[in-house]
Design an enzyme around this catalytic site. Structure first.
Site, PDB file in Angstrom:
ATOM      1  N   SER A  50       5.707  21.081  38.900  1.00  0.00           N
ATOM      2  CA  SER A  50       4.471  21.645  38.374  1.00  0.00           C
ATOM      3  C   SER A  50       3.948  22.706  39.353  1.00  0.00           C
ATOM      4  O   SER A  50       4.666  23.644  39.669  1.00  0.00           O
ATOM      5  CB  SER A  50       3.450  20.527  38.128  1.00  0.00           C
ATOM      6  OG  SER A  50       2.371  20.971  37.351  1.00  0.00           O
TER       7      SER A  50
ATOM      8  N   ASP B 105       7.956  18.644  27.357  1.00  0.00           N
ATOM      9  CA  ASP B 105       6.864  19.233  28.131  1.00  0.00           C
ATOM     10  C   ASP B 105       6.168  20.318  27.308  1.00  0.00           C
ATOM     11  O   ASP B 105       6.755  21.345  26.987  1.00  0.00           O
ATOM     12  CB  ASP B 105       7.411  19.831  29.421  1.00  0.00           C
ATOM     13  CG  ASP B 105       6.326  20.158  30.445  1.00  0.00           C
ATOM     14  OD1 ASP B 105       5.150  20.267  30.053  1.00  0.00           O
ATOM     15  OD2 ASP B 105       6.674  20.310  31.630  1.00  0.00           O
TER      16      ASP B 105
ATOM     17  N   HIS C 226       4.937  16.462  30.267  1.00  0.00           N
ATOM     18  CA  HIS C 226       4.952  17.054  31.608  1.00  0.00           C
ATOM     19  C   HIS C 226       5.049  15.999  32.707  1.00  0.00           C
ATOM     20  O   HIS C 226       5.713  16.209  33.728  1.00  0.00           O
ATOM     21  CB  HIS C 226       3.696  17.900  31.792  1.00  0.00           C
ATOM     22  CG  HIS C 226       3.646  18.658  33.079  1.00  0.00           C
ATOM     23  ND1 HIS C 226       4.552  19.642  33.409  1.00  0.00           N
ATOM     24  CD2 HIS C 226       2.792  18.570  34.135  1.00  0.00           C
ATOM     25  CE1 HIS C 226       4.263  20.146  34.595  1.00  0.00           C
ATOM     26  NE2 HIS C 226       3.207  19.508  35.056  1.00  0.00           N
TER      27      HIS C 226
END
Length: 406
Positions: free
Chosen positions: A180, A349, A382
């Site tokens: 991320s 995601d 995610h």
């Protein structure tokens, strides 16, 4: 459900800030300070950030796992995500509100084997768990920076980490890893300091933030700024319960929606009502679905361990992320990279879709850099890079040891 048990145990008012403060138990943190305000130390040089501001007495909190080889050849840099910190492995305890965010990946015999690798995980510049950020004492008056803290970028975070690497005697990282926002730092390391990166693993991230990613961040920032208890960023002397906890909670609730997939929310909560007993069979405007209560819990929970201003500053840095900025175009930026790359995406995601990880691999391959792609097949969205560790443990361990690419 564990989150329901946690809700029952949360009774104290949310503090004005959940930041770690000097004088708190350091836990396993170590600290490195540079850019001294004392002109007799290091020439009194300031640390310049991309926004044009300068900082002095910059502290980076970090944790290490394993032992550094005499030639520093086994050093691995681990970069955390938005609300992460330096506590990547180990239990919760004094100084650490939560267990290590990647505890299943780091340790003796684990994929990032600390019998083999020396792992360094720093809290980012702008953070709130020991590194200099908005909640830190300003060198001029000792009061928190608050609204005086400048806008920073992912590149500023990486420059501060480079100073830490110098301090630790690490000229080249064997591998730089992160997911991320951590993946954004990984990419900037590979572009900014190609000679200092032996290999890199960006996970669930992107080369540049898209309009939709910026849009999600903008909604969260607006929600937080509209909280009257935010006080323009200067709220640190507020009593518990009188800080910007509501605004931070809403911002986190917005983000939480993007961290999971539609299927996970549907399977876990469906259309179940949480407060039927209060309203009976009647509809009530504030009658909650179970998913609302879940989001509310996670929003409130963040306030006990994070700082609202850090949330804003770091979120803005993510929106500003663009490896092509000032480098003409993406191809020009990525052509600076010299190290092999293992890019990891997640099938479900919605925040950083898998196509963005494939783009990283394709762009690097187009400029002659060895690159491979691995995909986590998961319904968890995610957050799968924090959940489905089994799916990329082996590829990551193989890349660390042999630079093996899928």
């Amino acid at each position: 459900m564990r989150w329901l048990d946690e809700m029952a145990n949360v009774t104290d008012p949310v503090p004005a800030t959940g930041a770690w403060q000097p004088g708190d138990n350091p836990g396993h943190r170590q600290f490195f300070t540079f850019a001294s305000s004392d002109p007799t130390v290091d020439g009194g040089r300031r640390f310049a950030v991309d926004s044009g501001a300068t900082l002095t007495d910059v502290t980076i909190a970090y944790e290490t796992f394993g032992k550094l080889a005499p030639d520093a050849s086994n050093a691995v840099l681990l970069c955390h995500a938005w609300t992460g910190d330096s506590h990547a492995a180990g239990p919760a305890g004094r100084g650490h509100a939560t267990p290590g965010w990647w505890d299943g990946m780091i340790g003796p015999g684990r994929p990032i084997d600390t019998d083999r690798w020396f792992v360094v995980c720093p809290n980012v510049l702008g953070g709130c768990q020991g590194s200099t950020g908005p909640s830190s004492p300003h060198p001029d008056d000792g009061r928190p920076y608050g609204s005086r803290f400048p806008v920073i970028t992912i590149r500023d975070m990486v420059r501060a980490q480079a100073r830490l690497a110098d301090h630790l005697g690490i000229p080249v990282w064997h591998t730089v890893i992160g997911g991320s926002m951590g993946g954004m730092q990984v990419l900037e390391w590979a572009v900014m300091y190609p000679e200092r990166v032996g290999g890199f693993v960006p996970i669930a991230t992107c080369m540049q933030a898209t309009a939709q990613q910026i849009a999600w961040g903008a909604i969260g920032r607006r929600a937080l700024a509209l909280d009257p208890r935010w006080r323009g960023g200067d709220y640190y002397d507020a009593e518990p319960g009188d800080g910007p906890g509501d605004g931070l909670a809403i911002a986190r609730m917005v983000a939480q929606v993007t961290f999971r997939s539609d299927n996970v929310f549907t399977d876990r909560f469906g259309r179940n009502i949480a407060q039927r007993s209060r309203f009976g069979d009647r509809f009530g405007l504030w009658q909650q679905f179970e998913v609302e209560r879940y989001l509310e819990h996670h929003g409130t929970k963040l306030g006990y361990r994070f700082d609202a201003n850090s949330y804003l500053v770091i979120g803005k840095a993510m929106d500003l992320h663009d490896v092509a900025r000032g480098r003409w175009h993406l191809e020009g930026a990525m052509s600076r990279v010299q190290a092999p790359c293992l890019s990891i995406g997640i099938s479900s995601d919605m925040l950083y879709p898998a196509y963005q990880q494939r783009q990283i691999t394709e762009m690097l391959a187009s400029v002659g850099v060895p690159a491979g792609y691995h995909e986590i097949v998961s319904p968890h969205g995610h957050d799968a890079f924090l959940i489905n560790l089994d799916q990329f443990a082996e590829p990551l361990a193989d890349f660390l040891e042999h630079r093996k690419l899928p």
